[in-house]
Motif scaffolding. Structure first.
Motif, short mmCIF file in Angstrom:
data_model
loop_
_atom_site.label_atom_id
_atom_site.label_comp_id
_atom_site.label_asym_id
_atom_site.label_seq_id
_atom_site.Cartn_x
_atom_site.Cartn_y
_atom_site.Cartn_z
N GLY A 248 0.78 -1.22 0.00
CA GLY A 248 0.00 0.00 0.00
C GLY A 248 0.82 1.27 0.00
O GLY A 248 0.28 2.36 0.22
N LEU A 249 2.14 1.16 -0.24
CA LEU A 249 3.01 2.33 -0.18
C LEU A 249 2.74 3.31 -1.31
O LEU A 249 2.64 4.51 -1.09
CB LEU A 249 4.47 1.88 -0.21
CG LEU A 249 5.52 2.99 -0.40
CD1 LEU A 249 5.53 3.91 0.83
CD2 LEU A 249 6.90 2.40 -0.64
N PHE A 250 2.61 2.80 -2.53
CA PHE A 250 2.55 3.68 -3.70
C PHE A 250 1.37 4.65 -3.62
O PHE A 250 0.24 4.27 -3.37
CB PHE A 250 2.45 2.85 -4.98
CG PHE A 250 2.43 3.68 -6.22
CD1 PHE A 250 3.54 4.39 -6.62
CD2 PHE A 250 1.26 3.77 -6.98
CE1 PHE A 250 3.52 5.17 -7.76
CE2 PHE A 250 1.23 4.54 -8.13
CZ PHE A 250 2.36 5.24 -8.52
N GLY A 251 1.67 5.91 -3.84
CA GLY A 251 0.64 6.93 -3.83
C GLY A 251 0.25 7.43 -2.46
O GLY A 251 -0.66 8.26 -2.34
N SER A 252 0.93 6.95 -1.41
CA SER A 252 0.59 7.35 -0.04
C SER A 252 1.58 8.39 0.48
O SER A 252 2.74 8.41 0.06
CB SER A 252 0.60 6.13 0.89
OG SER A 252 -0.32 5.15 0.45
N PRO A 253 1.17 9.23 1.41
CA PRO A 253 2.10 10.17 2.03
C PRO A 253 3.00 9.45 3.03
O PRO A 253 2.53 8.64 3.83
CB PRO A 253 1.19 11.18 2.73
CG PRO A 253 -0.08 10.42 2.98
CD PRO A 253 -0.22 9.43 1.87
N VAL A 254 4.30 9.72 2.97
CA VAL A 254 5.27 9.09 3.87
C VAL A 254 5.78 10.13 4.85
O VAL A 254 6.33 11.16 4.44
CB VAL A 254 6.45 8.49 3.07
CG1 VAL A 254 7.48 7.87 4.00
CG2 VAL A 254 5.95 7.47 2.06
N GLY A 312 -1.80 0.29 -3.25
CA GLY A 312 -1.63 1.74 -3.18
C GLY A 312 -2.62 2.38 -4.11
O GLY A 312 -3.57 1.76 -4.58
N ARG A 313 -2.40 3.62 -4.40
CA ARG A 313 -3.28 4.35 -5.29
C ARG A 313 -2.45 5.31 -6.11
O ARG A 313 -1.33 5.66 -5.73
CB ARG A 313 -4.35 5.10 -4.49
CG ARG A 313 -3.80 5.91 -3.31
CD ARG A 313 -4.93 6.48 -2.49
NE ARG A 313 -4.41 7.10 -1.27
CZ ARG A 313 -5.15 7.81 -0.43
NH1 ARG A 313 -6.43 7.96 -0.67
NH2 ARG A 313 -4.62 8.34 0.66
#
Length: 322
Positions: A248-254, A312-313
């Motif tokens: 779920g990492l891609f497109g998420s704020p880190v 992710g999104r």
């Protein structure tokens, strides 16, 4: 018209609705420019002849003014140009936000060739096959110097930069074979860095994919590279080393250790693999080895594709601010 003959055409064939709209924008603005400037040059010429030195002419100054006329010749051109500004800005915004259901193709530019790789792993050199009626996103990077992928039939081009992903998208509508080029001077053989864009019916495109050799999908190649470089020892559940989850990492704020957040897009994932010391993540110690110089751009794109497949999104849909 044959693809090579199009290279000499004054106005290449358009192969998409977006290309046709671009043509209308350029032609419309050109006509407006002529409408606003030609009368001025005609008037300058006429005044230069009529009021030339030695000619008897009426030269008495008049203080009569027509304010409506003065305001009109400023306001009307301004409003007309504003229409074209809005038109161009709307097209620009559209080209910056690809649809979420687009076919995603990776491209690598290097002296002096283009390498394209489809999601199924099918690779081609200096040629690009795409279907009609389906959005296509090309994520590209340069392996050496600055290049620029130019597709005249689609009226689009994009710089291809070292160490940075750039992106363009389109939806082709007219089947055929067209030229593609590098439009950024990149060295001695820049002029031969080109190839062909083949736009096919969807059924023919699927047939072409089935007949093209592949060593596995891009995601499968990335999964193999992920294992080969020892990433499984840290980035899976139950690992001894505590590392951030990639699901779920891609497109998420880190969240960053220095404060603030960064969006986990393609570029962030690539940079984090090559140089883990950049953008340290809050709550984790830096233990990851540096892979810069050990992973080439082709393998890197496969790794990024695999990490994106873990969930992710799209960054365009995340609503996060980098």
């Amino acid at each position: 018209m044959k693809p090579d003959a199009q290279a000499l055409a004054l106005w290449p064939t358009s192969a998409s609705l977006s290309a046709a709209e671009t043509d209308h924008l350029v032609l419309g603005f050109t006509l407006l420019t002529l409408l606003l400037t030609v009368p001025i040059f005609i008037a300058i010429t006429w005044f230069a002849i009529w009021f030339r030195d030695g000619r008897i002419a009426y030269r008495t100054y008049s203080d009569r003014r027509n304010r409506l006329l003065e305001v009109s010749w400023m306001l009307i051109p301004f409003l007309l140009t504003l229409v074209f500004f809005y038109w161009g800005a709307r097209m620009f915004d559209t080209h910056k936000h690809p649809p979420g259901d687009a076919i995603r193709i990776s491209a690598i530019g290097k002296q002096w060739m283009w390498k394209f790789q489809h999601p199924g792993g099918q690779a081609e050199i200096d040629d690009l096959h795409v279907p009609t009626g389906q959005p296509v996103v090309i994520t590209m990077i340069s392996q050496d110097v600055i290049h620029a992928l130019y597709l005249p039939a689609l009226r689009i081009q994009m710089e291809t930069l070292p160490d940075r992903y750039t992106q363009l998208w389109f939806k082709a509508d007219r089947p055929g074979i067209y030229r593609l080029y590098c439009s950024e001077y990149c060295g001695t053989d820049h002029s031969v860095m080109g190839g062909y864009l083949t736009i096919m019916q969807p059924a023919d495109y699927q047939k072409w994919l089935g007949q093209s050799a592949t060593s596995g999908s891009l995601v499968a190649q990335g999964r193999a590279a992920f294992s080969a470089h020892g990433c499984l020892g840290c980035h899976v559940a139950g690992s001894v080393v505590r590392a951030p989850s990639l699901a779920g990492l891609f497109g998420s704020p880190v969240p960053l250790a220095a404060g603030g957040t960064i969006l986990a897009d393609d570029g962030y994932i690539r940079d984090k693999i090559l140089d883990p010391d950049r953008n340290l993540i809050a709550g984790y110690r830096q233990l990851m080895p540096v892979f810069k110089g050990t992973i080439d751009e082709g393998e890197m794109m496969a790794l990024v594709s695999y990490i994106k497949s873990l969930g992710g999104r799209s960054p365009d849909q995340s609503g996060a601010t980098p």
